[in-house]
Write a protein that holds these residues in place. Sequence first.
Motif, PDB file in Angstrom:
ATOM      1  N   MET A 196       0.830  -1.204   0.000  1.00 21.32           N
ATOM      2  CA  MET A 196       0.000   0.000   0.000  1.00 21.32           C
ATOM      3  C   MET A 196       0.868   1.259   0.000  1.00 21.32           C
ATOM      4  O   MET A 196       0.602   2.215  -0.738  1.00 21.32           O
ATOM      5  CB  MET A 196      -0.917   0.008   1.219  1.00 21.32           C
ATOM      6  CG  MET A 196      -1.805   1.242   1.325  1.00 21.32           C
ATOM      7  SD  MET A 196      -2.750   1.278   2.877  1.00 21.32           S
ATOM      8  CE  MET A 196      -1.428   1.573   4.082  1.00 21.32           C
ATOM      9  N   ASP A 197       1.927   1.249   0.805  1.00 20.93           N
ATOM     10  CA  ASP A 197       2.821   2.408   0.841  1.00 20.93           C
ATOM     11  C   ASP A 197       3.526   2.611  -0.496  1.00 20.93           C
ATOM     12  O   ASP A 197       3.725   3.747  -0.944  1.00 20.93           O
ATOM     13  CB  ASP A 197       3.842   2.245   1.961  1.00 20.93           C
ATOM     14  CG  ASP A 197       3.312   2.707   3.307  1.00 20.93           C
ATOM     15  OD1 ASP A 197       2.214   3.300   3.327  1.00 20.93           O
ATOM     16  OD2 ASP A 197       3.982   2.477   4.325  1.00 20.93           O
ATOM     17  N   PHE A 198       3.933   1.524  -1.144  1.00 25.49           N
ATOM     18  CA  PHE A 198       4.580   1.653  -2.446  1.00 25.49           C
ATOM     19  C   PHE A 198       3.609   2.202  -3.492  1.00 25.49           C
ATOM     20  O   PHE A 198       3.995   2.997  -4.359  1.00 25.49           O
ATOM     21  CB  PHE A 198       5.141   0.308  -2.905  1.00 25.49           C
ATOM     22  CG  PHE A 198       6.557   0.058  -2.486  1.00 25.49           C
ATOM     23  CD1 PHE A 198       7.604   0.700  -3.109  1.00 25.49           C
ATOM     24  CD2 PHE A 198       6.843  -0.805  -1.430  1.00 25.49           C
ATOM     25  CE1 PHE A 198       8.921   0.481  -2.713  1.00 25.49           C
ATOM     26  CE2 PHE A 198       8.148  -1.039  -1.028  1.00 25.49           C
ATOM     27  CZ  PHE A 198       9.190  -0.394  -1.669  1.00 25.49           C
ATOM     28  N   VAL A 199       2.356   1.786  -3.417  1.00 24.36           N
ATOM     29  CA  VAL A 199       1.353   2.302  -4.348  1.00 24.36           C
ATOM     30  C   VAL A 199       1.130   3.792  -4.110  1.00 24.36           C
ATOM     31  O   VAL A 199       1.031   4.586  -5.061  1.00 24.36           O
ATOM     32  CB  VAL A 199       0.027   1.524  -4.199  1.00 24.36           C
ATOM     33  CG1 VAL A 199      -1.089   2.196  -4.995  1.00 24.36           C
ATOM     34  CG2 VAL A 199       0.205   0.079  -4.655  1.00 24.36           C
ATOM     35  N   PHE A 226      12.013   2.335   0.540  1.00 23.87           N
ATOM     36  CA  PHE A 226      12.976   1.291   0.186  1.00 23.87           C
ATOM     37  C   PHE A 226      13.777   0.887   1.426  1.00 23.87           C
ATOM     38  O   PHE A 226      14.049  -0.296   1.656  1.00 23.87           O
ATOM     39  CB  PHE A 226      13.923   1.781  -0.911  1.00 23.87           C
ATOM     40  CG  PHE A 226      13.382   1.596  -2.301  1.00 23.87           C
ATOM     41  CD1 PHE A 226      13.099   0.335  -2.788  1.00 23.87           C
ATOM     42  CD2 PHE A 226      13.162   2.684  -3.131  1.00 23.87           C
ATOM     43  CE1 PHE A 226      12.615   0.158  -4.081  1.00 23.87           C
ATOM     44  CE2 PHE A 226      12.671   2.527  -4.421  1.00 23.87           C
ATOM     45  CZ  PHE A 226      12.399   1.255  -4.897  1.00 23.87           C
ATOM     46  N   GLY A 227      14.182   1.886   2.218  1.00 19.58           N
ATOM     47  CA  GLY A 227      14.930   1.591   3.438  1.00 19.58           C
ATOM     48  C   GLY A 227      14.119   0.762   4.415  1.00 19.58           C
ATOM     49  O   GLY A 227      14.641  -0.163   5.057  1.00 19.58           O
ATOM     50  N   ILE A 228      12.835   1.067   4.538  1.00 19.86           N
ATOM     51  CA  ILE A 228      11.967   0.317   5.442  1.00 19.86           C
ATOM     52  C   ILE A 228      11.812  -1.126   4.968  1.00 19.86           C
ATOM     53  O   ILE A 228      11.858  -2.069   5.764  1.00 19.86           O
ATOM     54  CB  ILE A 228      10.593   1.019   5.559  1.00 19.86           C
ATOM     55  CG1 ILE A 228      10.755   2.349   6.306  1.00 19.86           C
ATOM     56  CG2 ILE A 228       9.583   0.124   6.264  1.00 19.86           C
ATOM     57  CD1 ILE A 228       9.531   3.240   6.217  1.00 19.86           C
ATOM     58  N   ALA A 229      11.609  -1.294   3.660  1.00 24.44           N
ATOM     59  CA  ALA A 229      11.466  -2.646   3.111  1.00 24.44           C
ATOM     60  C   ALA A 229      12.731  -3.470   3.363  1.00 24.44           C
ATOM     61  O   ALA A 229      12.659  -4.633   3.784  1.00 24.44           O
ATOM     62  CB  ALA A 229      11.172  -2.573   1.612  1.00 24.44           C
ATOM     63  N   GLY A 230      13.890  -2.863   3.129  1.00 24.23           N
ATOM     64  CA  GLY A 230      15.142  -3.565   3.390  1.00 24.23           C
ATOM     65  C   GLY A 230      15.315  -3.898   4.855  1.00 24.23           C
ATOM     66  O   GLY A 230      15.767  -4.993   5.222  1.00 24.23           O
TER      67      GLY A 230
END
Length: 367
Positions: A36-39, A120-124
């Motif tokens: 959802m955040d990426f969208v 991106f940092g959060i996903a990593g």
Amino acid sequence: MLPFETTATPGSGITTIADPALWGITIAGVLALLVMDFVITRKPHEVSMKEAVGWSVFYIALPLAFGAWIWSRFGSQTGVEYLTGYLVEKSLSVDNLFVFMLLLSAFAVPAALQQRVLLFGIAGALVLRGIFIALGAAVLANLSFAFLIFGAILLATAVKILRDQMSEGSHDVDVSEMRSVKLLRRFMPVTDDYRGPRLVVRENGRRMLTPLAVVVTAVFATDVVFAVDSVPAVYGITGDPYLVFATNAFALLGLRALYFVLQGALSKLVHLGYGLAAILGFIGVKLVLHWAHGVWPGVPEIPTVLSLVVIVLVLAVVTATSLYATRDVEDPKGSAHVAEPGGHRHDHTAGPERVRASDDARRDGSA
């Protein structure tokens, strides 16, 4: 007592509140929130304060509601462990924001792309935390002295943060000298400017990275050491790997919005380092006492409720003293964590390198 059987016998059991179904639902929920955040960030735009506050409220209300469900479903002891672990992870995540602020400025990331980098940092970080949590659970289940090792790591980290905070020293290098950046640029050329949210472009028949890919790589590199600090810290509150994962996930998911809410206030938290050193030191002592209690039953342990009270008081005190110390200072320089762009200073144990935005990096937007 932490819900681990502290025994040296390999294969000792791990106590957890979660069955496979709860694990699956939780992981699916975290992934859904991340997607959802990426969208939401697929179209670059500057984040307004109203938007940032709205999402911050959502990402604080959600874990608190989840904590209420944990409390009602599994009891007060488990509920207190979850809330205490979440508070520890949230306070450590605020310190993450100092590094993010520095890197975003060092790489001259346009305002419209900043939340994309954060995401991106959060996903990593989520991926790395999951790996470290699994490894930590395996180590704690099979090595009785692992609590002593984790405690020693946190105590050493606390001492380093305290020393940096008191000395206000700095270890400045050009971001272009970061190992992760140099390795990336060795394999692929980098464009001179940003190309929206794209990480890779094709120019003159060859693939090139954009500065966005470089800063994302730098953020990933810092995520590694953040995981080394935060995972042992929350294992000092609860030995349940499910609660460790949930507290980490909820603390990280709200960072994107929280960054823009606190962006102007971060430099005012000049005493945060003292608070983090105290919290990590306290949890380190808690872990050492827990290990000692397993060897010598007469050694006392620190109850989780007391841990929650201590952490809340420490955070309240350092926040109050920071605001008082900077009440008449528009741009405080006393923090050992961050200074304003143009005079960047960052001393944090959780960075692969100590970084400083060079004049060249700020001019051309790449490191």
